[in-house]
Each structure stands twice: as structure tokens, then as C-alpha cells.
Design an enzyme around this catalytic site. Structure first.
Site, PDB file in Angstrom:
ATOM      1  N   GLU A  34      24.488  -1.091   9.112  1.00 17.32           N
ATOM      2  CA  GLU A  34      25.329  -1.818   8.144  1.00 17.32           C
ATOM      3  C   GLU A  34      25.919  -0.869   7.111  1.00 17.32           C
ATOM      4  O   GLU A  34      26.879  -1.199   6.427  1.00 17.32           O
ATOM      5  CB  GLU A  34      24.502  -2.884   7.436  1.00 17.32           C
ATOM      6  CG  GLU A  34      24.134  -4.062   8.307  1.00 17.32           C
ATOM      7  CD  GLU A  34      23.361  -5.101   7.517  1.00 17.32           C
ATOM      8  OE1 GLU A  34      23.971  -5.820   6.715  1.00 17.32           O
ATOM      9  OE2 GLU A  34      22.125  -5.167   7.695  1.00 17.32           O
TER      10      GLU A  34
ATOM     11  N   THR B 222      -7.752   5.607  -0.562  1.00 15.48           N
ATOM     12  CA  THR B 222      -6.818   5.073   0.431  1.00 15.48           C
ATOM     13  C   THR B 222      -5.408   4.852  -0.124  1.00 15.48           C
ATOM     14  O   THR B 222      -4.459   4.745   0.643  1.00 15.48           O
ATOM     15  CB  THR B 222      -7.344   3.752   1.022  1.00 15.48           C
ATOM     16  OG1 THR B 222      -7.551   2.827  -0.046  1.00 15.48           O
ATOM     17  CG2 THR B 222      -8.629   3.952   1.785  1.00 15.48           C
ATOM     18  N   ASP B 223      -5.281   4.788  -1.472  1.00 14.60           N
ATOM     19  CA  ASP B 223      -3.955   4.469  -2.038  1.00 14.60           C
ATOM     20  C   ASP B 223      -2.889   5.463  -1.602  1.00 14.60           C
ATOM     21  O   ASP B 223      -1.754   5.076  -1.331  1.00 14.60           O
ATOM     22  CB  ASP B 223      -4.025   4.458  -3.573  1.00 14.60           C
ATOM     23  CG  ASP B 223      -4.701   3.205  -4.116  1.00 14.60           C
ATOM     24  OD1 ASP B 223      -5.136   2.366  -3.321  1.00 14.60           O
ATOM     25  OD2 ASP B 223      -4.790   3.084  -5.357  1.00 14.60           O
TER      26      ASP B 223
ATOM     27  N   THR C  98     -12.520   5.540  -3.172  1.00 18.42           N
ATOM     28  CA  THR C  98     -13.521   4.482  -3.059  1.00 18.42           C
ATOM     29  C   THR C  98     -14.694   4.901  -2.184  1.00 18.42           C
ATOM     30  O   THR C  98     -15.821   4.446  -2.374  1.00 18.42           O
ATOM     31  CB  THR C  98     -12.851   3.208  -2.488  1.00 18.42           C
ATOM     32  OG1 THR C  98     -11.835   2.809  -3.387  1.00 18.42           O
ATOM     33  CG2 THR C  98     -13.837   2.071  -2.341  1.00 18.42           C
TER      34      THR C  98
ATOM     35  N   LYS D 236      -0.784   2.023   4.338  1.00 12.52           N
ATOM     36  CA  LYS D 236      -1.704   1.050   3.735  1.00 12.52           C
ATOM     37  C   LYS D 236      -0.940  -0.256   3.569  1.00 12.52           C
ATOM     38  O   LYS D 236       0.128  -0.290   2.957  1.00 12.52           O
ATOM     39  CB  LYS D 236      -2.216   1.553   2.386  1.00 12.52           C
ATOM     40  CG  LYS D 236      -3.314   0.679   1.814  1.00 12.52           C
ATOM     41  CD  LYS D 236      -3.965   1.269   0.576  1.00 12.52           C
ATOM     42  CE  LYS D 236      -5.113   0.392   0.112  1.00 12.52           C
ATOM     43  NZ  LYS D 236      -5.754   0.890  -1.112  1.00 12.52           N
TER      44      LYS D 236
ATOM     45  N   TYR E 174     -15.327  -0.705 -10.368  1.00 10.51           N
ATOM     46  CA  TYR E 174     -16.070   0.503  -9.992  1.00 10.51           C
ATOM     47  C   TYR E 174     -15.226   1.708 -10.353  1.00 10.51           C
ATOM     48  O   TYR E 174     -14.054   1.580 -10.713  1.00 10.51           O
ATOM     49  CB  TYR E 174     -16.391   0.509  -8.490  1.00 10.51           C
ATOM     50  CG  TYR E 174     -15.170   0.640  -7.612  1.00 10.51           C
ATOM     51  CD1 TYR E 174     -14.353  -0.464  -7.354  1.00 10.51           C
ATOM     52  CD2 TYR E 174     -14.803   1.873  -7.079  1.00 10.51           C
ATOM     53  CE1 TYR E 174     -13.216  -0.337  -6.575  1.00 10.51           C
ATOM     54  CE2 TYR E 174     -13.662   2.005  -6.291  1.00 10.51           C
ATOM     55  CZ  TYR E 174     -12.878   0.894  -6.049  1.00 10.51           C
ATOM     56  OH  TYR E 174     -11.750   1.021  -5.293  1.00 10.51           O
TER      57      TYR E 174
END
Ligand code: GLU
Length: 329
Positions: free
Chosen positions: A286, A95-96, A16, A168, A29
Site C-alpha cells: 500500500e 524476558t522483556d 525474573t 514476547k 518481586y
């Protein structure tokens, strides 16, 4: 401290921060629609005191990033480490998957020069775009000799995060990243930089060799009522490692844990992480990890646990004890 203008290798991958086509106010975009040359040209107008050397690796959304781009980023970054004329590396990235690329490089690069990932949540041509500010902040960090020895960092939203801790956590908010277990390493603006503590990895060599291949390591998300068939399916497609994105502290239905224990016994390491946003997954809480031969991911979420397991498997580390030691480190 050097008084000359810092020379910074800028590796472009898209995302981006290089997004175009939003028409200022539109929603859609193209990530990576803008070339690195044009992006760096925009930066020239900011009058940053840095000599930027652009090198385009890709122009893609980071959901499409993979082994070829990772290898190219590693080679270029190693070149910068060995080149006395280069002071730091900035990688522009979507950023993903910034946490995945960043953590892979964090595990496989020496820490002698700063390596910084930078992204944006709004495309470069959107009203209120954050990319230029994030980039100016990244340059501020890259130009500070105190930035070395901290591992690979992510600069977003006026904060400097260790990628090992970054995640993220929002799909579109500007403040999209959270860190766990540590908070930000520093606050940064284009004109100020305040570190919250000293570097912790000064002079450290790369922790692992860069993988020669990308072994198939899958993330299996646990859900209530599921059975063991997805585990069998993963083994059927040749998974060489499995990360469980478990409930709570890395839990899963008993039948699933039994199937995962069988994977571990057959030499396919299994790491228990959590599908919960944040928190530690510890051994034998657990789930009887000792008895089942499983590994606890500790502070790493599923995406970064997968990256570490890829690096370990690619380097021949599959024994549960050694895998756990890597996650404990
Ligand atoms: N999905 C795109 C990517 O990760 C856009 C998201 C972003 O960069 O913020 O490259």
C-alpha cells in the site's frame, strides 16, 4: 560427539529467572534479586551433567539493559568461542528484552558454539517457578553438538526458539513467546531434545561487527489521526534511524509517510514494521517504498527491526537499498 561433560559458560544478567522477594505467592518481586552464584547453586541440586562456569554481567531487570551489558555479553561470548575448554554459552536474561539482546548477539557472533538465552516468567521463589526447568532445558540444548550453527536461541516453555523469530507476546503467561515466520527449532525437556530440522548456519562467521556505539534509532508507533510532528521531533533529537511500528502492513497516515520520506531523503533510514502481532511487511503493497525511499521490515517486528537498524547504522549502512537487502536476508 564428545563424551566429556560439557563445560558451559553461564552469563548472568538478572531478570525474573533470578527474581526474589515474591514470598511464594505474592505479586511483587525484584528481578535479579538472586545472585548468579545462588542461582547456579540451586542448579547443582538438579544433578545436571554439565560443568557450569558462572560469570555475572549484571543483576537487573532486562528493561534496564543497554549498551554496556550488551558489550560485556559480546566480549564474554567471543571469549567462549575462542576458548577450546568451553562448549557453549547460556545467558540468563529477563524476558522483556530477551529478543533484543538475543538478536543483537545473533547478528554479531559466529555460530560455531551454541549461545542460548534462558528466562522465566515466575520468580525463582514463586510457587510453580519455571526458571529451573527452563535452565535444565537450556543445559540439555547447550550440551548437544547439534545445537551449533543455529544462531542464538531462546529456551522457554519446553521449546527452543531462534531468537530472530521470537517475540514476547504475553505479559505473564508461562508460554509467553511466539515465533514467526518459523515455528520452534526443537522441543526440549530436561531428559529429551528433538530438533525439527538441520542447522542452517553451520560454520558461518558473524554477520556484522559488534557496534562501536549505540546510534539513536527510534521506534515510532503509528496511530489513527496522528500528524507529522512526532517525526519532526525525532529528527530534532538527532535520530539516525527510524522504525515505524505501522498499522497493518506498516501503514501510516499520508502526512506521516511524507515526513518519513523526507527523513530517508536526508540520509536517516526509515524501516516500516508493523504494530500488529505477527505477519510480513512487504515492499510496495500500500506504501510506494520505491518512490518514498523506505524499507520494509519483512518478518521482523519493531523491536528487532530497531536492533538490526542499530547494527546497520553503526556499521555505516544507511542507503535504503543496502538496508533493504539486510532486512531481506
Ligand atoms: N521485567 C523483568 C525483566 O525483563 C522481568 C520480566 C521477566 O524476566 O520475565 O527482566
Amino acid at each position: 560427539m564428545s563424551t566429556r561433560t560439557p563445560r558451559i559458560l553461564v552469563l548472568g544478567t538478572g531478570g525474573t529467572i533470578a527474581g526474589a522477594g515474591s514470598g511464594g505467592t505474592g505479586a511483587g518481586y525484584r528481578p535479579g534479586g538472586l545472585s548468579l552464584e545462588v542461582l547456579v547453586g540451586h542448579l547443582a541440586a538438579l544433578g545436571l551433567s554439565a560443568d557450569l562456569v558462572p560469570q555475572e554481567i549484571a543483576r537487573i531487570g532486562s528493561q534496564d539493559i543497554g549498551f554496556a551489558e550488551w558489550q560485556a555479553l559480546h566480549v564474554a561470548s567471543m571469549g567462549a568461542m575462542d576458548d577450546p575448554s568451553v562448549d557453549a554459552v547460556i545467558i540468563t536474561h529477563g524476558t522483556d528484552t530477551a529478543e533484543e539482546t538475543g538478536f543483537l548477539l545473533d547478528l554479531t557472533l559466529p555460530t560455531t558454539k551454541p549461545v542460548i538465552l534462558v528466562g522465566a516468567m515466575r520468580p525463582a521463589d514463586a510457587v510453580g517457578a519455571d526458571g529451573m526447568r527452563n535452565f535444565a532445558n537450556a543445559v540439555k540444548v547447550a550440551g548437544d553438538p547439534a545445537a551449533a550453527g543455529r544462531g542464538v536461541m531462546l529456551v522457554m516453555g519446553d521449546a527452543v526458539l531462534a531468537v530472530r523469530d521470537a517475540r514476547k507476546s504475553a505479559t505473564s503467561a508461562i508460554d509467553a513467546f511466539r515465533t514467526f515466520p518459523r515455528g520452534p527449532l526443537a522441543r526440549v525437556t530436561p531428559s529429551s531434545l528433538d530438533w525439527f530440522g538441520p542447522a542452517h548456519r553451520v560454520g558461518e562467521a558473524a554477520r556484522y561487527p559488534f557496534p562501536a556505539e549505540l546510534p539513536r534509532v527510534a521506534i515510532l508507533t503509528a496511530g489513527a489521526g496522528m500528524d507529522a510532528k512526532p517525526v519532526e521531533a525525532l529528527l530534532g533529537i538527532g535520530a539516525r534511524g527510524i522504525v515505524l511500528a505501522g498499522m497493518g502492513q506498516g501503514n501510516a497516515p499520508r502526512v506521516v509517510l511524507e515526513a518519513l520520506a523526507a527523513c530517508a531523503a536526508s540520509g536517516v533510514p526509515v524501516v516500516r514494521a508493523s504494530r500488529v502481532d505477527e505477519g510480513l511487511v512487504d515492499r510496495n503493497v500500500e506504501v510506494e517504498d520505491d518512490a518514498l525511499g523506505l524499507v520494509a521490515a519483512r518478518a521482523l517486528g519493531p523491536a528487532k527491526a530497531r536492533v538490526l537498524l542499530i547494527v546497520l547504522v553503526a556499521n555505516g549502512v544507511t542507503d535504503a537499498g543496502r538496508v533493504q537487502a539486510a532486512f531481506d536476508g
